[in-house]
Write an enzyme that holds these catalytic residues in place. Structure first.
Site, short mmCIF file in Angstrom:
data_model
loop_
_atom_site.label_atom_id
_atom_site.label_comp_id
_atom_site.label_asym_id
_atom_site.label_seq_id
_atom_site.Cartn_x
_atom_site.Cartn_y
_atom_site.Cartn_z
CG ASP A 10 -0.11 -3.97 2.73
OD1 ASP A 10 0.15 -3.45 1.62
OD2 ASP A 10 -0.25 -3.30 3.77
CB SER A 46 3.24 1.76 5.96
OG SER A 46 2.02 1.72 6.61
CG HIS A 62 -0.44 0.26 2.51
ND1 HIS A 62 -0.21 -0.73 3.43
CD2 HIS A 62 -0.08 1.41 3.12
CE1 HIS A 62 0.27 -0.20 4.55
NE2 HIS A 62 0.35 1.10 4.38
#
Length: 488
Positions: A141, A215, A111
């Site tokens: 992911d 992230s 993402h």
């Protein structure tokens, strides 16, 4: 609220080293470890061009009477604005880490780089390097990048996430809010968390604070090995509340290896739709314990169908691995080598059976359309007068008629008994049964008319069963529902 935006990931609550004093298994300081690991952690910057209006396409012009001089003035104004305005770009930040210094491979979250037109890796010394996306996987992911540079790189190895225990210390380094190289520490709060992010959820939970820009950053054990990739937070406000999640390294290692070798994932595929085994379902099937994965339907021509696995089977063991809960099966199958013949243990009609399955490839099945619903069959036309409704389990049941097929969008080939009413407060209603559902099986035996249903319910009561298992079709979606007996 679960947050997994391109700017989220995990960092761990600072200040915890003070708690380590007096404990022999924790360092008094993380400074030496952090100094060693910092050069391997990178910042990820992405940009995406904003969509441009097509030639001749203008923003909405205020409405004026036809022929008004203002109409022409505003058209000219917006045309000049479009010509003079430069193309805008949307940018975002994330984190990543180098796993191969020689070849320049960098791991991050999918993402973080999804839909990006340009990806830039920023090293600890602020060196900017354009990155190539080698492969990405939305189901876990994860994404793999590659950079080419003469700049010396530092890599970090993957560790064994299965060896991590609740309470173990972890160290995280990332790029929160664009503040690169931020080091934080904390502990593992829980393991094997399912947060409904994907079919292979198996997250490590930490008491870490997760903020924008982290992230894709690594979570380390005290040996300096990556045991998790920081990914998401649970937060009602969007800010950190100390509940963060990381992809375990043992899941990531296999995905990253496939992305590196093939540019995509190659997962094992069984070809079944499954659901959890509740205590009521276990009791109705005679299963000693409520464990395993209940097969709700089998994909035609899939590996399971070819091996003889049937709807209603409970998979209790796959390739020698215990399936104690439903969500373990997809992960175990995905990790199995394609074309490998494996033993599968299933519970069928009161006894254990063993079958051999040749594992297929999930991605190939998706591309060929095998995961779609099976081919439709032509069913004979329903004839005769409208059937009489029968009540059972707090449900009003009727044989399928052409009118009911049209009303509830029931497929022409489907046979069974349709639910036309659900009594308020009934157990069946509480279990989610709705009008329009078609009962296909009762007690793992086919039913064609309401009398079949009531007869099997009566037989189950006489046998002393506490619940009965229904196989229900809802617009092509099959699932089992266990209904307690003796209640309306």
């Amino acid at each position: 609220m679960l947050v997994t935006a391109a700017v989220c990931a995990v960092t761990l609550a600072a200040g915890t080293p003070a708690l380590a004093q007096g404990r022999s298994n924790a360092p008094g300081s993380f400074a030496d470890l952090a100094e060693k690991l910092l050069p391997a952690v990178v910042n990820i910057s992405t940009s995406q061009a904003a969509p441009q209006r097509q030639p001749g396409q203008r923003p909405e012009v205020p409405q004026f009477p036809p022929g008004s001089p203002f109409e022409e003035f505003f058209r000219d104004f917006f045309d000049r604005q479009q010509q003079d305005q430069p193309q805008r770009k949307a940018t975002s930040l994330g984190s990543g880490f180098v796993i191969d210094a020689k070849n320049g491979y960098v791991v991050t979250n999918n993402h973080v780089i999804q839909d990006a037109d340009e990806v830039t890796v920023i090293l600890q010394d602020d060196t900017n390097i354009k990155a190539e996306v080698v492969g990405k996987d939305s189901k876990t992911d994860l994404a793999l990048l590659k950079i080419k540079t003469n700049h010396p790189l530092v890599a970090v190895p993957f560790g064994d996430s299965d060896a991590m225990r609740v309470g173990d210390w972890v160290l995280a380094i990332g790029n929160p809010f664009g503040l690169g190289g931020s080091v934080t520490a904390g502990i593992i709060s829980a393991r094997q968390r399912d947060i409904n992010a994907g079919p292979y959820d198996d997250f490590l939970q930490t008491d870490a604070s997760i903020n924008r820009g982290n992230s894709g950053g690594p979570m380390f054990n005290l040996n300096g090995e990556v045991i998790g990739i920081n990914t998401a937070i649970f937060s009602p406000s969007g800010g950190s509340v100390g509940i963060g999640f990381a992809i375990p390294s043992n899941l990531a290692k296999q995905v990253v290896a496939q992305l590196r070798d093939y540019g995509k994932t190659r997962r094992g595929w069984l070809g079944v739709r499954i659901q959890a085994v509740t205590p009521e379902i276990a009791e109705s099937l005679g299963l000693p314990a409520h464990k395993g994965a209940l097969v709700a339907s089998v994909t035609p021509d899939g590996p399971a169908a070819k091996s003889g696995i049937q709807a209603g089977d409970v998979v209790t063991k796959f390739d020698g691995k215990e399936i104690n809960e439903m969500r373990r099966l997809p992960r175990v199958v995905a990790e199995t080598a394609i074309d490998k013949a494996v033993p599968v243990e299933v519970w069928r009609k009161g006894k254990t059976m063993n079958v051999q399955v040749k594992v297929g490839e999930l991605e190939a099945a998706e591309e060929s359309g095998l995961l779609a619903a099976g081919p439709e069959e032509r069913a004979p036309k329903d004839k005769g007068p409208a059937p009489k409704a029968t009540e059972a389990l707090g449900l009003k049941l009727t044989a399928i008629t052409p009118e009911l097929r049209q009303q509830y969008e029931i497929k022409p080939e489907l046979k069974g008994v349709v639910v036309t009413e659900v009594q308020s407060g009934s157990t069946a209603g509480e279990k989610g049964v709705r009008p329009g559902d078609v009962i296909v099986e009762v007690g793992q035996e086919e039913v064609r008319k309401p009398e079949d249903v009531t007869g099997k319910i009566q037989k189950a009561k006489e046998q002393g069963k506490k619940s009965i298992l229904l196989l229900i079709d809802r617009k092509g979606d099959l699932r089992f529902v266990a209904i307690p007996l003796g209640q309306g």
